[in-house]
Every structure is written in structure tokens, then in C-alpha cells.
Design a protein around this motif. Sequence first.
Motif, PDB file in Angstrom:
ATOM      1  N   ASP A  27       0.837  -1.204   0.000  1.00  0.00           N
ATOM      2  CA  ASP A  27       0.000   0.000   0.000  1.00  0.00           C
ATOM      3  C   ASP A  27       0.869   1.250   0.000  1.00  0.00           C
ATOM      4  O   ASP A  27       2.078   1.196   0.239  1.00  0.00           O
ATOM      5  CB  ASP A  27      -0.897   0.030   1.247  1.00  0.00           C
ATOM      6  N   ASP A  28       0.191   2.400  -0.219  1.00  0.00           N
ATOM      7  CA  ASP A  28       0.845   3.698  -0.041  1.00  0.00           C
ATOM      8  C   ASP A  28       1.265   3.861   1.420  1.00  0.00           C
ATOM      9  O   ASP A  28       0.676   3.252   2.325  1.00  0.00           O
ATOM     10  CB  ASP A  28      -0.114   4.842  -0.404  1.00  0.00           C
ATOM     11  N   ALA A  29       2.222   4.736   1.642  1.00  0.00           N
ATOM     12  CA  ALA A  29       2.724   4.963   3.004  1.00  0.00           C
ATOM     13  C   ALA A  29       1.640   5.507   3.926  1.00  0.00           C
ATOM     14  O   ALA A  29       1.672   5.278   5.140  1.00  0.00           O
ATOM     15  CB  ALA A  29       3.906   5.918   2.961  1.00  0.00           C
ATOM     16  N   SER A  30       0.661   6.222   3.377  1.00  0.00           N
ATOM     17  CA  SER A  30      -0.359   6.860   4.210  1.00  0.00           C
ATOM     18  C   SER A  30      -1.577   5.978   4.456  1.00  0.00           C
ATOM     19  O   SER A  30      -2.478   6.362   5.197  1.00  0.00           O
ATOM     20  CB  SER A  30      -0.815   8.168   3.553  1.00  0.00           C
ATOM     21  N   ARG A  71       5.337  -0.838   1.825  1.00  0.00           N
ATOM     22  CA  ARG A  71       4.909   0.494   1.395  1.00  0.00           C
ATOM     23  C   ARG A  71       5.565   0.823   0.061  1.00  0.00           C
ATOM     24  O   ARG A  71       6.735   0.526  -0.170  1.00  0.00           O
ATOM     25  CB  ARG A  71       5.296   1.539   2.447  1.00  0.00           C
ATOM     26  N   HIS A  72       4.779   1.469  -0.809  1.00  0.00           N
ATOM     27  CA  HIS A  72       5.243   1.760  -2.174  1.00  0.00           C
ATOM     28  C   HIS A  72       6.600   2.444  -2.203  1.00  0.00           C
ATOM     29  O   HIS A  72       7.486   2.061  -2.980  1.00  0.00           O
ATOM     30  CB  HIS A  72       4.222   2.648  -2.894  1.00  0.00           C
ATOM     31  N   LEU A  84       9.276  -0.108  -1.206  1.00  0.00           N
ATOM     32  CA  LEU A  84       9.309  -1.316  -2.025  1.00  0.00           C
ATOM     33  C   LEU A  84       9.782  -1.028  -3.443  1.00  0.00           C
ATOM     34  O   LEU A  84      10.501  -1.833  -4.046  1.00  0.00           O
ATOM     35  CB  LEU A  84       7.926  -1.953  -2.043  1.00  0.00           C
ATOM     36  N   GLU A  85       9.399   0.145  -3.979  1.00  0.00           N
ATOM     37  CA  GLU A  85       9.727   0.437  -5.375  1.00  0.00           C
ATOM     38  C   GLU A  85      11.236   0.556  -5.599  1.00  0.00           C
ATOM     39  O   GLU A  85      11.710   0.397  -6.723  1.00  0.00           O
ATOM     40  CB  GLU A  85       9.021   1.720  -5.818  1.00  0.00           C
ATOM     41  N   GLN A  86      11.992   0.798  -4.565  1.00  0.00           N
ATOM     42  CA  GLN A  86      13.444   0.849  -4.712  1.00  0.00           C
ATOM     43  C   GLN A  86      14.020  -0.526  -5.073  1.00  0.00           C
ATOM     44  O   GLN A  86      15.082  -0.624  -5.683  1.00  0.00           O
ATOM     45  CB  GLN A  86      14.076   1.342  -3.409  1.00  0.00           C
ATOM     46  N   HIS A  87      13.307  -1.573  -4.693  1.00  0.00           N
ATOM     47  CA  HIS A  87      13.778  -2.937  -4.949  1.00  0.00           C
ATOM     48  C   HIS A  87      12.959  -3.648  -6.025  1.00  0.00           C
ATOM     49  O   HIS A  87      13.509  -4.379  -6.850  1.00  0.00           O
ATOM     50  CB  HIS A  87      13.711  -3.762  -3.654  1.00  0.00           C
ATOM     51  N   PHE A  88      11.658  -3.405  -6.006  1.00  0.00           N
ATOM     52  CA  PHE A  88      10.738  -4.119  -6.891  1.00  0.00           C
ATOM     53  C   PHE A  88      10.345  -3.181  -8.035  1.00  0.00           C
ATOM     54  O   PHE A  88       9.388  -2.434  -7.952  1.00  0.00           O
ATOM     55  CB  PHE A  88       9.516  -4.564  -6.086  1.00  0.00           C
ATOM     56  N   ASN A  89      11.150  -3.206  -9.104  1.00  0.00           N
ATOM     57  CA  ASN A  89      10.926  -2.306 -10.232  1.00  0.00           C
ATOM     58  C   ASN A  89      11.297  -3.012 -11.534  1.00  0.00           C
ATOM     59  O   ASN A  89      11.814  -4.138 -11.527  1.00  0.00           O
ATOM     60  CB  ASN A  89      11.725  -1.013 -10.065  1.00  0.00           C
TER      61      ASN A  89
END
Length: 618
Positions: A251-254, A360-361, A364-369
Motif C-alpha cells: 500500500d501507499d505509506a499513508s 509500502r510503495h 518497495l519500489e526501490q527494490h521491486f521495479n
Amino acid sequence: MNVFYEEAGTFKVGAILADNNTSLQIEAVHGKRSKIKASAVLFRFDTPPLAEFMGHVQKIAEELDPNFLWECCAQEIEFASDALATDYFGHTPNPVEAAATLLLLQNAPMYFYKKGHGRYKAAPPDALKAALAGQERKRLLAEQQARYVEQLNQFILPEEFKPSLSQLLYKPDKNSTEWKALEIVCTEKKLSAVKLMEKCGAIPSSHDYHFNQFIWEFFPEGTGFGELESQPAVENIVDLPHADAAAFSIDDASTTEIDDAFSVTPLSFGSFRIGIHIAAPALGIPPESALDQLAATRLSTVYLPGNKITMLPDGVITRFTLAEQAICPVVSLYLEVSDDYTVTGIESRIELIKITANLRHNELEQHFNDDALSKGHLQHALSKELTFLWNFACKLEKLRGKSNDTNNDKIDYSFEINDEHVSIIERRRGSPIDKVVSELMIYVNTEWGRQLTDAGITGIFRSQMNGKVKMSTSPAPHQGLGVSQYAWSSSPMRRYVDLINQRQLIALLRNEPPPYSRDSNNLLIAMRDFETAYGIYGEFQRSMERYWCLRWLLQEKIQTINAQVIKENLVKLDHIPLVTRVASLPEIAPGAYVKLRLSEIDLLERTFHAEFLQKQDS
């Protein structure tokens, strides 16, 4: 010879030029000649001279006291004006006295009711008392309005405005003294009411002005939950089995209302079992309970940059959200998936499951891209699970016929607000995170919609035909998603429609009668009201995103910006989700980039001016 006569409710005088019995030719003081009926004449006179007559009449009329004359009148009977004049003056009135009496009677309608040609009747005491009180109120209101106007002209907000400030700003009573004063000053100053109120200090925050306007209209009782704020949900999780899998959410951080989570369990011969786990607030919110009625009123969580208004109280969200390290009640869809990512088995369960991680997006996006996936080098504690879900999501997308979907080239935007500072973050739609979550949500909503349909249980379906989206109790294809039916079920803490569908699904899995039949009033009303509310909430979110885009332009001191032409003179600004029309834009093909000069940003009106400067190279 002269005449004193009445015409259209007004007393006039004139010199007789010709008398034709039933009519007269007369000449007014200023020389105009006209024809009047003889019946309009109240009396004839020779003196004083015509030019002086009305001046003498006015002088005597001003000396007459309507209250004294009223007390002199016989109550409850009509009287002739000349009779009253005789009693008052003590003699047969001369023409000036007779005319003055008539003028007084005519100008005091609260005291005297006109009953005919030269005939009147005294007003009843109660009616006169009420009329005089009304006149006094009008006088006081006029004084009050004048005081308001004086203060507003100096940009001072009258104290009396403060208790009704919201109503004045959002839904003014245009017959009120306050609004009339505002209108007068707005006209004089050539300002809108909102701008005038801002100059008077009534709008200290442009953001709060827009937010409170929405609350005033759609949450008149406020955004709190009253006595339900801390009331726990009624749990119905007796004897629920524990899942043999552990799940994680994305999910988003918020995000606090974590509705969905996933699990991946290896099976024999290279196959896997994928679990899609949806939070189950339906187990704790009985239909028609106080909590249910509140959710049915709100219908959805309202989102806006930096804030939200939840559909359910925090206590209920805390109990059912899929929080890290919590054991949560869920409705799960398990898919047995072969090594070529083909679904070979499906099972739905109601159970308890442990949530091991809330991913959190932003982290996570730093690794899962895309880059990590293309290199086969995903460095994350859940790399195997994420890679498997990614490959499975690609297979699902292909089966829906959407693998070449041009929407994946579009940009999504997220807003972060920290101490009035706004950051607008661009994210390409169709990233690995987006694809995994969206494909699994599409699958679960499609599958559970199918299960309800096959069981003959009513659900609320969302369909799309020829670009038109609608909701119905009958399953129909959703062309945009490429599925045969689609029943929102994956966000029961955030959308009331999902909560209803979850109740129906739980009844199916427990082999119990469903709470709603096809002709259930509660279901049909909820479906109708949800569509309306969802549209209103969406429009509010877009309008507040526009507001924060304008705040960002001011914050970054941007005076020129590039934009892409959408069509005709409609363009989208770079880096932010802001679309506007540019009147000065020449004929330029859609897709081309132009440079604009920005000015006149108005946060209250949420407007700005954009001027074409030049076409940019692609």
C-alpha cells in the motif's frame, strides 16, 4: 377653476380647460394637457393658485399626526375624509386642509385602510400595533445594514457575521440584512462576496475555505462518529480456522485502511498456491446496526491530498485493518497455480491469518521495479513471492487482452503535504507494484462476482459497455477490464458496496440465507446513493488536487512552464495533474509541447491565467 384628483393612486392638481360632464380636459402646472374622468375628481378649488397649492398641502400634511387622527376616528366604521377633516380642524375644511387630510390618510396605510373614493377605515388596534412593530423592526434593520456597510467598506468584519460565517460563505440567505450589506459593498468595490470576506479576514485559510465548504454541504453533522467513535464492532469470528499461510500487504505509506494482502505458498512439482486475503469488517458490522447505518450514510471514504474522511470509525478500522504482526479475520481466495502460471484450482475461505509485513510503495519500489526484474536481481526479503506474483500478474493481464494497454504509459500523481509544503510525485502507471496489486484485485472481484452469480445470490456489479460505466444487481461485461462480470469486493472498509458484497459472499460460504435479496430496498438504495456519493467525492478530490497544484506553482515560484496539447486549446501542464484552456494558443497538433506564462493564480477561485509563449521542440 382647478381640480384636485386621484390618478393611479397619486394625488394631482390641474386647471380645467373644458368640462364635458363625464370627463375633463385639464392642464397641469408644468403645461401638460390631459383628459381625466370626472369621477377621479375629489374636489374643485379656485385658491390658492395652482402652482402654490401642493406646497401648502404638503406643509399642513407634515403637521398632522396620524396617531392622533387614528385616535379621533370611530373604530370599525368607514368615514369620509372630509368628515375627518371637519372634526380635526373644527370647521368645514378649505381645499388645502381637505387635500392635506387626504394626503395624510393616503400616506399612512398602517393607520388607515382605503375603502373607496375618498373613504377610509381606521386600522384595528392589534393590526396597527403589529404594523408599527414591523415598521420599527425595518427601521432598526436599516440602521443595522447601514452600520454593516460602513464596517465592510473599511474591510472590517462585523461581529454579528461571525456566528453565521459558514452560512454566509456557502449558502447565504439573500434576504438577510448581512447579505444585503455584502451586496451593496461588493457592488461599490467591484468584488465578489468571497473576495470581500477574505479582505475582511473571514477566510484566513483558502484550503480550509474549500474543505469546510464540502463539509458544510455533505457532512452537515460533522465528520466525527459521535458515540460510535469508540464503540467496538460486534465480532463474529468464533471458530474461524487459522490459515497455514502468512500474508503481506502492499500500500501507499499513508494507507491505514489496509483491505488486502497476499500470500504465496510453494506446492509440489513447481506449482504454488496464491492467497488473496481481504479484510472482513462484515463479520463485525451487522446489517441495519447503528454502525451499518452510519456507513450506509457515508458510503465511501473521502480522499483528498493530505487528508481523508473515513467511512468507518478508527476503532473499527484498527480492529479489521490488515496490520503488520496482527492476526486478522479475512475472506480469502486461494488459487492453485501451475508452473506456467495457469490457475488449476480455486477455493474461498473465511479464516484468520497473520500479516507478517506491510510493504509500502515508496520503500518497495526501490527494490521491486522494472530494472530489477529485467536483471533478475530482486533484493528483498520477499523477492521470490514478489517475482512469482509479478509473473502471474503478467499472465492475468494477457488473458484479459490488456497486455498492450496504452494506459500503462500514463502518469499517476501522489501528493504529500507537510506543514503546508506540498510535494507532487509522479509515478508511471503500470509499474510492477501497480500491476501486481491491480491484477490480483481485478481477479478477486471478477471471481467472487462469478461465484455470487453462479449461486444465484444478488450482488452489486460494476459494468462498462461502450465506454459507459454503471452499477447494477445484474452481472454484465466490463469491457474496459476485459472481464465477464465485476463485483467490487476488495475494499469493504472503504466502500459500502464492497461491504454489501462481502456480506453476500460470507452467506454463500457459510451456506446461510444472504442478507439481501434482489429486490431488497436497502441494497437498491445503497447502490443508487453510492453512485451519487462516489461521483461527488471524486469531484471533490479532483478539485482539491487542483488547489494543491496551484499551491505548488506558487510555492515553487513558477512563472513559465511547459505543457502538452491535448486538443484544440486544452493543455496539460508538465509534472502536475493540472489541465487548463489557453485562449491565446494557436492551432497546434495534439501531443505537441508548448511553453506558457502563468499569472493571476487565485486559490479561492482555483483559477489562473495561462498565456502561450512558444512551441517547444519534441
